[in-house]
Design a protein around this motif. Structure first.
Motif, PDB file in Angstrom:
ATOM      1  N   MET A  30      -4.538   0.197  -2.728  1.00 20.66           N
ATOM      2  CA  MET A  30      -3.494   0.701  -1.834  1.00 20.66           C
ATOM      3  C   MET A  30      -2.089   0.493  -2.390  1.00 20.66           C
ATOM      4  O   MET A  30      -1.118   0.963  -1.798  1.00 20.66           O
ATOM      5  N   VAL A  31      -1.978  -0.234  -3.508  1.00 19.30           N
ATOM      6  CA  VAL A  31      -0.663  -0.448  -4.111  1.00 19.30           C
ATOM      7  C   VAL A  31      -0.401   0.659  -5.122  1.00 19.30           C
ATOM      8  O   VAL A  31      -1.066   0.755  -6.151  1.00 19.30           O
ATOM      9  N   LYS A  32       0.537   1.521  -4.814  1.00 14.41           N
ATOM     10  CA  LYS A  32       0.851   2.653  -5.702  1.00 14.41           C
ATOM     11  C   LYS A  32       1.724   2.206  -6.867  1.00 14.41           C
ATOM     12  O   LYS A  32       1.464   2.555  -8.030  1.00 14.41           O
ATOM     13  N   SER A  33       2.768   1.423  -6.553  1.00 13.57           N
ATOM     14  CA  SER A  33       3.671   0.979  -7.623  1.00 13.57           C
ATOM     15  C   SER A  33       4.441  -0.251  -7.186  1.00 13.57           C
ATOM     16  O   SER A  33       4.606  -0.511  -5.981  1.00 13.57           O
ATOM     17  N   VAL A  34       4.892  -1.016  -8.173  1.00 13.25           N
ATOM     18  CA  VAL A  34       5.756  -2.176  -7.948  1.00 13.25           C
ATOM     19  C   VAL A  34       6.884  -2.109  -8.968  1.00 13.25           C
ATOM     20  O   VAL A  34       6.633  -2.073 -10.184  1.00 13.25           O
TER      21      VAL A  34
END
Length: 377
Positions: A30-34
């Protein structure tokens, strides 16, 4: 000031669970980008569906987790939505993919979930109240618990657990709402207002089957089914879909109610299920002077237990006697079970005793693979 570690941010995100699926958002992809810019961190998340009812909770939890990383002074969270391909990959990951996608997990030979079908001979004995309080008490003791409101015509579990939001649908997969740490699904979540459900047998069977196979329950320790009164379609369907489910009979002390409850429990003879025990509800009313008024007589629960024991050829225990308690009714109306709102009340103490007895029982070996391979002589 030291630079913010990207690895530390990812580690913090790994501590955030999706509020509905109850798994880390990193594990669910669920983490697209950081992005890290000095002391500022920007996180973009994928939501399972555009109208996800938990997006505010998810945003808050991510912000809190990342803010705790050394050096972080500002956190922004942006939201995106999974594509059809990403959603399918998520469903495959949760369900195992392939043919297993539509299986009932609790009916599989290796299932460790204890399944209790809460039954009664007639309505009005407090079966649903017993069910939701047992569920809440088990969850409070640290067990992972789910409730299926299988009383399609007389659904009441959502109100008793204070569930107001509908389930989230990820295509054909349903994420059950969670109340008091109990996952719950009911036909009442899919019909508008207080509209009645007018269905015949095959549709009832299909609804129960969908509750068990289409809902993502995750790893449960205990699943409770609140059955409709009597020995009709749902009781038969439960035996077919969940052959290892154990029957918990609820009755009142009244002779007329006890006689009908015996018939409900005796269905185990035909379905080859085990009767786990009997709960006697509305056993007495405690008066201000400490005496008890037995409004519905006495001994009905023990008579049901003894009769069922003779019928099935094994001891059937009377697991508990629940006194009449205004707090029990108020908890049901208000959406907070009495075991949580008034844990020291007589009814709550009795219900927690039953819950701990059932919660500590080990899953039986019936229907389970032992992993043994015969060796020739």
């Amino acid at each position: 000031m030291s630079a913010v570690s990207l690895d530390a941010v990812h580690a913090a995100l790994a501590t955030v669970n999706d509020p509905e699926i109850r798994k880390p958002i990193t594990e669910l992809d669920m983490v697209k980008s950081v992005d890290v810019d000095g002391a500022r961190v920007a996180v973009t998340l994928f939501l399972t569906v555009a109208g996800c009812p938990m997006k505010a909770t998810l945003t808050k939890d991510v912000t809190t987790a990342v803010t705790g990383v050394p050096g972080v002074e500002d956190v922004t969270v942006e939201l995106d939505v999974m594509s059809d391909t990403q959603r399918q990959a998520l469903k495959d990951k949760l369900r195992g993919g392939g043919a297993a996608a539509k299986e009932i997990p609790f009916a599989k030979a290796g299932s460790l979930t204890r399944v209790y079908a809460v039954a009664s001979g007639k309505g009005g004995v407090g079966k649903s109240s017993v069910t939701v309080n047992l569920a809440a008490a088990m969850a409070a003791d640290g067990l992972r618990v789910g409730v299926v409101d299988a009383d399609i015509y007389g659904f009441s579990v959502p109100r008793m657990l204070g569930v107001e939001q509908p389930p989230t649908r990820v295509d054909d997969m349903i994420l059950p709402p969670i109340a008091h740490e109990v996952k719950v699904v009911s036909i009442g979540m899919f019909v508008p207002g207080n509209q009645p459900v007018v269905w015949r047998g095959p549709m009832l069977h299909r609804a129960l089957e969908q509750f068990l196979s289409d809902v993502f329950w995750g790893d449960l320790d205990v699943l409770l089914l609140d059955l409709p009164p009597g020995t009709g379609d749902i009781a038969i369907s439960t035996a077919q879909l969940l052959p290892t489910a154990e029957i918990l009979v609820v009755t009142t002390p009244q002779t007329a109610a006890a006689e009908v409850a015996e018939r409900a429990g005796s269905i185990a003879l035909q379905t080859k299920q085990q009767v786990v025990g009997v709960v006697e509800n509305m056993s007495w009313l405690e008066l201000p002077d400490g005496s008890r008024m037995e409004l519905f007589g006495s001994g009905g629960g023990q008579r049901v237990a003894d009769s069922l024991g003779r019928s099935v050829g094994a001891a059937v225990p009377l697991l508990g006697q629940i006194p009449m308690d205004v707090a029990l009714r108020e908890g049901g109306d208000g959406g907070t079970p009495v075991v949580l709102s008034h844990p020291d009340s007589p009814a709550a103490v009795a219900l927690r005793g039953v819950a701990r007895t059932l919660g500590r029982r080990a899953r039986g070996l019936a229907g389970r693979s032992l992993g043994l391979t015969p060796v020739g002589r």
